[in-house]
Write a protein that holds these residues in place. Sequence first.
Motif, PDB file in Angstrom:
ATOM      1  N   PRO B  52       0.849  -1.208   0.000  1.00  0.00           N
ATOM      2  CA  PRO B  52       0.000   0.000   0.000  1.00  0.00           C
ATOM      3  C   PRO B  52       0.877   1.249   0.000  1.00  0.00           C
ATOM      4  CG  PRO B  52       0.014  -0.986   2.179  1.00  0.00           C
ATOM      5  CD  PRO B  52       0.889  -1.853   1.314  1.00  0.00           C
ATOM      6  N   LEU B  53       1.546   1.498  -1.129  1.00  0.00           N
ATOM      7  CA  LEU B  53       2.543   2.572  -1.171  1.00  0.00           C
ATOM      8  C   LEU B  53       1.935   3.940  -0.901  1.00  0.00           C
ATOM      9  CD1 LEU B  53       4.477   1.261  -4.294  1.00  0.00           C
ATOM     10  CD2 LEU B  53       5.359   1.349  -1.952  1.00  0.00           C
ATOM     11  N   ARG B  54       0.705   4.143  -1.345  1.00  0.00           N
ATOM     12  CA  ARG B  54       0.085   5.451  -1.144  1.00  0.00           C
ATOM     13  C   ARG B  54      -0.106   5.788   0.324  1.00  0.00           C
ATOM     14  NH1 ARG B  54      -5.167   6.538  -3.109  1.00  0.00           N
ATOM     15  NH2 ARG B  54      -5.588   4.303  -3.115  1.00  0.00           N
ATOM     16  N   SER B  55      -0.130   4.751   1.173  1.00  0.00           N
ATOM     17  CA  SER B  55      -0.369   5.034   2.592  1.00  0.00           C
ATOM     18  C   SER B  55       0.924   5.383   3.328  1.00  0.00           C
ATOM     19  CB  SER B  55      -1.051   3.837   3.259  1.00  0.00           C
ATOM     20  OG  SER B  55      -0.149   2.769   3.380  1.00  0.00           O
ATOM     21  N   VAL B  59       4.159  10.202   0.327  1.00  0.00           N
ATOM     22  CA  VAL B  59       3.829   9.766  -1.038  1.00  0.00           C
ATOM     23  C   VAL B  59       2.610  10.539  -1.532  1.00  0.00           C
ATOM     24  CG1 VAL B  59       3.014   7.829  -2.444  1.00  0.00           C
ATOM     25  CG2 VAL B  59       4.808   7.480  -0.718  1.00  0.00           C
ATOM     26  N   GLU B  60       2.726  11.102  -2.732  1.00  0.00           N
ATOM     27  CA  GLU B  60       1.561  11.788  -3.295  1.00  0.00           C
ATOM     28  C   GLU B  60       0.790  10.876  -4.240  1.00  0.00           C
ATOM     29  OE1 GLU B  60       1.368  15.987  -3.995  1.00  0.00           O
ATOM     30  OE2 GLU B  60       1.009  15.567  -6.116  1.00  0.00           O
ATOM     31  N   SER B  61       1.510  10.229  -5.155  1.00  0.00           N
ATOM     32  CA  SER B  61       0.798   9.331  -6.062  1.00  0.00           C
ATOM     33  C   SER B  61       1.734   8.242  -6.556  1.00  0.00           C
ATOM     34  CB  SER B  61       0.193  10.098  -7.240  1.00  0.00           C
ATOM     35  OG  SER B  61       1.197  10.771  -7.943  1.00  0.00           O
ATOM     36  N   VAL B  62       1.124   7.177  -7.029  1.00  0.00           N
ATOM     37  CA  VAL B  62       1.857   5.973  -7.428  1.00  0.00           C
ATOM     38  C   VAL B  62       1.326   5.565  -8.796  1.00  0.00           C
ATOM     39  CG1 VAL B  62       2.260   3.543  -6.860  1.00  0.00           C
ATOM     40  CG2 VAL B  62       2.081   5.252  -5.031  1.00  0.00           C
ATOM     41  N   MET B  63       2.234   5.346  -9.733  1.00  0.00           N
ATOM     42  CA  MET B  63       1.781   4.961 -11.074  1.00  0.00           C
ATOM     43  C   MET B  63       2.503   3.716 -11.544  1.00  0.00           C
ATOM     44  SD  MET B  63       1.652   8.729 -12.768  1.00  0.00           S
ATOM     45  CE  MET B  63       3.192   9.126 -11.933  1.00  0.00           C
TER      46      MET B  63
END
Lengths: 350, 350, 350, 350
Positions: B52-55, B59-63
């Motif tokens: 859960p990288l966004r948590s 971190v602002e966003s993950v693509m």
Amino acid sequence: MIIITKPNITDDELDHLRERIEAAGLHTHLSRGEHRTIIGCIGDETRLAELPLRSIPGVESVMPVLKPYKLASREFVVNRTIVRIGEEASIGGGQLTVIAGPCSVENRAMLHATAAGVRLAGATILRGGAFKPRSSPYSFQGLGREALQLLAEARAEHGLPVVTEVLDTRDVDLVAEHSDMLQVGARNMQNYALLAELGRVQRPVLLKRGLSATISELLMSAEYIMAHGNHNVVLCERGIRTFERATRNTLDVSAIPVLQRETHLPVIVDPSHAGGDAKLVAPLAFAAIAAGADGLIIEVHPNPEVALSDGDQSLDIPSFAALMQRIPAFAAAAGRTMSPRAVLRGVAVA
Amino acid sequence: MIIITKPNITDDELDHLRERIEAAGLHTHLSRGEHRTIIGCIGDETRLAELPLRSIPGVESVMPVLKPYKLASREFVVNRTIVRIGEEASIGGGQLTVIAGPCSVENRAMLHATAAGVRLAGATILRGGAFKPRSSPYSFQGLGREALQLLAEARAEHGLPVVTEVLDTRDVDLVAEHSDMLQVGARNMQNYALLAELGRVQRPVLLKRGLSATISELLMSAEYIMAHGNHNVVLCERGIRTFERATRNTLDVSAIPVLQRETHLPVIVDPSHAGGDAKLVAPLAFAAIAAGADGLIIEVHPNPEVALSDGDQSLDIPSFAALMQRIPAFAAAAGRTMSPRAVLRGVAVA
Amino acid sequence: MIIITKPNITDDELDHLRERIEAAGLHTHLSRGEHRTIIGCIGDETRLAELPLRSIPGVESVMPVLKPYKLASREFVVNRTIVRIGEEASIGGGQLTVIAGPCSVENRAMLHATAAGVRLAGATILRGGAFKPRSSPYSFQGLGREALQLLAEARAEHGLPVVTEVLDTRDVDLVAEHSDMLQVGARNMQNYALLAELGRVQRPVLLKRGLSATISELLMSAEYIMAHGNHNVVLCERGIRTFERATRNTLDVSAIPVLQRETHLPVIVDPSHAGGDAKLVAPLAFAAIAAGADGLIIEVHPNPEVALSDGDQSLDIPSFAALMQRIPAFAAAAGRTMSPRAVLRGVAVA
Amino acid sequence: MIIITKPNITDDELDHLRERIEAAGLHTHLSRGEHRTIIGCIGDETRLAELPLRSIPGVESVMPVLKPYKLASREFVVNRTIVRIGEEASIGGGQLTVIAGPCSVENRAMLHATAAGVRLAGATILRGGAFKPRSSPYSFQGLGREALQLLAEARAEHGLPVVTEVLDTRDVDLVAEHSDMLQVGARNMQNYALLAELGRVQRPVLLKRGLSATISELLMSAEYIMAHGNHNVVLCERGIRTFERATRNTLDVSAIPVLQRETHLPVIVDPSHAGGDAKLVAPLAFAAIAAGADGLIIEVHPNPEVALSDGDQSLDIPSFAALMQRIPAFAAAAGRTMSPRAVLRGVAVA
């Protein structure tokens, strides 16, 4: 059923149309307007439901008069349903009930830590996934039977009844044996084989609205379960799919008052899946209560950063406790009391 | 995977984030911009899919960089798949294949009349519903096992391989035994228990796109079946749910060229369900061919006015034959040949 | 208008309701069913359009019988409209007309290069943006008046009538003076001040469907222009907004046959904006023709890589010429002839 | 800006791509992965916004790093904006402000009755339509200039500042002269000519979200007004268009916390248009407050049954007063105080 004819319908077509309706046992009643004739069909409308009336020559449009659901409708069942979950918990009846727990049961330690934490914060039902519907075949699919065992243990130890999802008709009896409420996930809302099977067990069902299901379709899926024998259905709004990309789904908060008007079944909201973002859980939970929800189902994990699924939208235990502190003010404004903590199998309440 | 950080990320947060990624076995590569730092994660991206990288703070966003599907992707499988249906029919490979038949198998007579009619008009595969997913518990649910038997008879007599829908994991073996291709309906596109079971049989699968499924999700459901062992999957666009009310669904004609670019699997279109109206079947069928579809699946009934399901959108046999007359010109313009009529088990071709 | 009452409507409420309808000059006709009473309102339905009937006690639902559009409807105007553009070009009437040109007029050289290229390839009308609706205030907003002058020059030199967008009521006369057809962009489809102004000029209008406008709303916007005096309206489907993210918009190909059934006005399609991707232009253009479109509007730029707007979806001139080579086969299959090249003001045709 | 390349990009293509980016004044930074190369573009991203990067050979996808809005962003403006309306009212700053009044100004008597009623109940700003955007040319279009005069009178008499919609660039100065706040309706959210004109006046603007506008597009329309010089913008969520038909629109309650995170501008909600039904106004208003809205705009009519527009969704005065009684409890739970009643031009407060 009301039928509107085309402007150029012939007398023969009109006669043929009336014969078809009367052959189904209904009477017809004509209103001739300037451009169109309107045919009111008087009698048991369900007999017409199967007829492809729009394909009959001269028909322009067909409009049902009655709602397609009956058992789920407030028109046929006047008193609001209260669904009992386990021995002590319930949903509906003017109380606000909070279900909380991890997306997936990952192991015994995390489940017990979560159960203890959410119970202390005021949740009265424990959620936890055993069988997980994952869009990728390469993702963690849940611990399955082992998780059911761990949930049963947690129930015994923490005194919280348990809700968990069932995905497969072959697992319904097994899941019913180990849990207090069976969840139908959004992707299975129209899995009719599963709905029929759930109609045959005597466990409450938590029915989540499909991503693109209308409110009427949600009620028809409830009707499906009820028509097969199980009337203990709780509906759950969990966000619908729209064009908006800033949130994972769009919480359809209007569905809450519409459902409260249309059905006697309790209605809860899942703010975790609706927003897909831990930071949105609190405002969406408050909005749901304000709009008249009977309860909430919230994902909580002891350490969301290492969660095997849905970590981005899970609250940690302190955040959940902080949220629970703010809920009574909204519940009171909305005219609801907080559901008392479960007292199950002799477990003392903190 | 690319991670974009918040403008105010601290050095400690950045270190923590990199440790998490490197602990999963990937390397990190930083690009520091004026306002944001971009982290490129080099290595096996699937290892990050669960995190859960966004948590993670900062971190602002993950693509994601890679598509989540592999077996279904044209990047990994260069040659286009041709799916064989029965002994003689096939879908894909530059031909245009037409599947036709009734929504539901209602009785022997209507099934044989339809099979004979659609075969004469040029269809090479017979469709017919045995188990029907109906939104109302009070509607006709299909003849079930009896219909499977009737379909097997029709196949033997008319020399057309048969496709029929399966709704329940418990019916997969039975349906596979009596038919040549198993259909997954739109409502079950993300019924993962069913998809996994279909991965284990050696029958081709016709996978219909869910009403609100993205193209990427359709491909993930194909991947699900393929990852469980069955690579004979045909995709079917059948209309998506939008705000427009003039048609039952909105045919997403753009999905055809997008799928042809993304996957090696054949792509067919169901113009009957897309429009929900017999009058729209022809223009939507032509549009589908023009956009590059490998085939069509069309509902045909000897007398739509008395059909037990989907009568409004079914063609009668003369209308179907008239449609089939016009198809070769569109197929030729699109660079496709018509699939030859099936010659199955010694049945002579008209 | 049909009114369905609530099951528990009182006699007083029913009387009050009938009085309201009859006060508007209509007659009422009652059909009493088991659960509901249906009231057919006979007479001039437009008189009821303003009444908030749903807010009257005892009313459950209200359904109009007539379509809200009249001038745009095929029911009131039997012959299909052919719209003349400039002296020689036209849209409608069984021909297929292709409009092509750059998104924005950037300078004289690129406009002339494009005009020469698209004319040679078979386009009969030139498009080119002078005033651009850009979602960012920081993007190129078009050359404005200068571009109008360049378009008028290109028309004179290349013999192609010109269509360009108008954004502001204050510019309508100016744009009408310099061009042969005025475009209303998708974002302005319900800019009623602009529509009313366009109703007062005698130039054809190209009306694009809004991103989330229903087919009925598109026809109401055409009605708005027509009711203000200008009946030369061409409708344009250009993709609607849905949940799908693989394409910029979703081409609603079903709208073509639905519009051809509902209205006498010509219907064209913009495959450039629908897909938002140069690679999708050809399949979407072919699908549009197959479904019955009267024409296409396509973005072409001599060098899309340096375009100031919409470069991602613009075809270069060789790609456009290649597309035009393939179109006649689809047009012929759909029963249309290609619109002959414009011969305007003595310009010789290649 | 981040660019992801195709797996098979050639060295020449990569060089060409980097040259294009560097020619725009940015630096490039490469991360080479197993399958893809990622190019981070370091520098002023706005210079790349115009480049059609996706059309350059070898490019698979392009992702912006920065948000496209700047003046509207909380990242660039730290303090939350409080917008003053007239001399005494304001929106933002921790208070909850209620705007109320009729959809259309129909005549002096009804406007005064409404103004007196909503003021007594606690509204601090009066709404009232003079120019009405109606989808039918045959519907009541508003009283225009006469209504502006009546609004100015009502303001003087009742001490409530006035907000009214403007539809046409030519009317901006006139409307600004007679009112305290100018409304941009949902259908005009991307009417850039109008937005630019509103940027030039010094009156606050109430900007309603378009039916299918994303949150990001709403912020870009605010940016458009702000970039033209007017920073007094209030955003209004009023329901988006989805597949659900039980309500006129779907209130996107999640937009409230998302906007509060993204922008410093105040955010209000219109529960009347969102639900399209007087019975839904209260639950949606409560939900909006609970989710963090800064205010509400509500349609009120002395006798909705005879309203010339929007009667179905208008509250009568007693219902509005009853709603206002319940609001403070929700506002308090959400941490807001009620905006004090306006004291304008010497009018005594009840």
